[in-house]
Design an enzyme around this catalytic site. Structure first.
Site, short mmCIF file in Angstrom:
data_model
loop_
_atom_site.label_atom_id
_atom_site.label_comp_id
_atom_site.label_asym_id
_atom_site.label_seq_id
_atom_site.Cartn_x
_atom_site.Cartn_y
_atom_site.Cartn_z
N ASP A 34 -0.54 5.14 0.78
CA ASP A 34 -0.96 6.09 1.82
C ASP A 34 -1.00 5.41 3.19
O ASP A 34 -1.73 4.43 3.38
CB ASP A 34 -2.34 6.66 1.50
N ASP A 59 0.85 -1.19 0.00
CA ASP A 59 0.00 0.00 0.00
C ASP A 59 0.89 1.25 0.00
O ASP A 59 2.08 1.20 0.34
CB ASP A 59 -0.89 -0.03 1.25
#
Length: 253
Positions: A10, A8
């Site tokens: 953010d 991922d």
């Protein structure tokens, strides 16, 4: 150990414009060991190149083709299920460009589909247009369900919070493309070219990143640097495979 990673962005690599401690080192270690990875992000505000450039500017040694975004997955989904369809896009110019590049027609009226991604310029007119088109029969698609996301200043509303306006106004639940849905996971695993048992999903958001892995049969690593606090994760019925406070704690070999 794992032969490939889904990572991922953010809350895992950065918060807003601030690089998370240990993130660059983590990617450097994967590069040194020649372990393949794909950045799997629900962020639909940027193109693949723009998302990659943000990482490069932050000091990450990565290649643009390692980025797979929910906007790319949305465009691929529409290209496969409704080639040539007309689409009303609530989102950034980058999202519109990604959809147009897939041979779809972006329009402001009478669309076959309403696609909603995070739009910093959201306003009542856009929400009203989307509502009217969905009520008239347009199919509703959300690039991702994130209710909030971390910035260097704190948490701000995510696409899921804004999608809920159209859901309430129309009574229609959207088809969700991004994490935790399997549509985006299968595409990313395919890009790695590895069996699922050799892949690890790394993220900070239990409801998107971790559930993606749990629902899709991929092991998960929760990093306590973003959306879901450690205490909340510990209380889940289905915990992640692993949980750490910082990526420095994780050995890639």
């Amino acid at each position: 150990m794992y032969k490939g990673y889904l990572i991922d962005l953010d809350g895992t690599m950065y918060n807003g414009t601030a690089v998370i401690d240990g993130a660059v080192d983590f990617i450097d270690r994967l590069n040194e060991e020649s372990i393949p990875y794909v950045f799997l992000t629900n962020n639909a505000t940027k193109t693949q190149v723009e998302a990659a450039q943000k990482l490069l500017d932050m000091g990450f040694d990565i290649q643009p083709e390692t980025l797979y975004t929910s906007s790319m997955a949305t465009a691929a989904y529409l290209r496969e299920t409704a080639p040539g369809a007309s689409v009303y896009v609530i989102g950034t110019d980058s999202l519109k460009g990604t959809i147009e590049a897939s041979g779809l027609t972006v329009t402001d009226s009478d669309a076959d589909y309403v696609v909603m991604g995070l739009d910093p310029g959201i306003n009542y007119e856009k929400l009203s247009k989307g509502t009217l088109m969905i009520n008239a029969g347009a199919r509703f698609i959300a690039t991702n369900p994130d209710k909030k996301f971390p910035t260097e200043k704190g948490f701000v509303p995510g696409n899921g919070s804004l999608v809920s306006v159209l859901t309430v106004a129309t009574g229609i639940e959207p088809v969700i493309i991004g994490k935790p849905e399997g549509i985006i996971l299968e595409s990313a695993v395919s890009a790695l070219g590895l069996p699922k048992e050799d892949v690890l999903m790394v993220g900070d958001n239990y409801d998107t990143d971790i559930l993606t892995g749990i629902n899709g049969g991929v092991d998960t690593l929760h990093v306590n640097t973003g959306v879901t606090p450690k205490e909340d994760v510990e209380g889940k019925t289905h915990p992640p495979t692993y949980m750490i406070d910082n990526l420095k704690e994780w050995s890639v070999r």
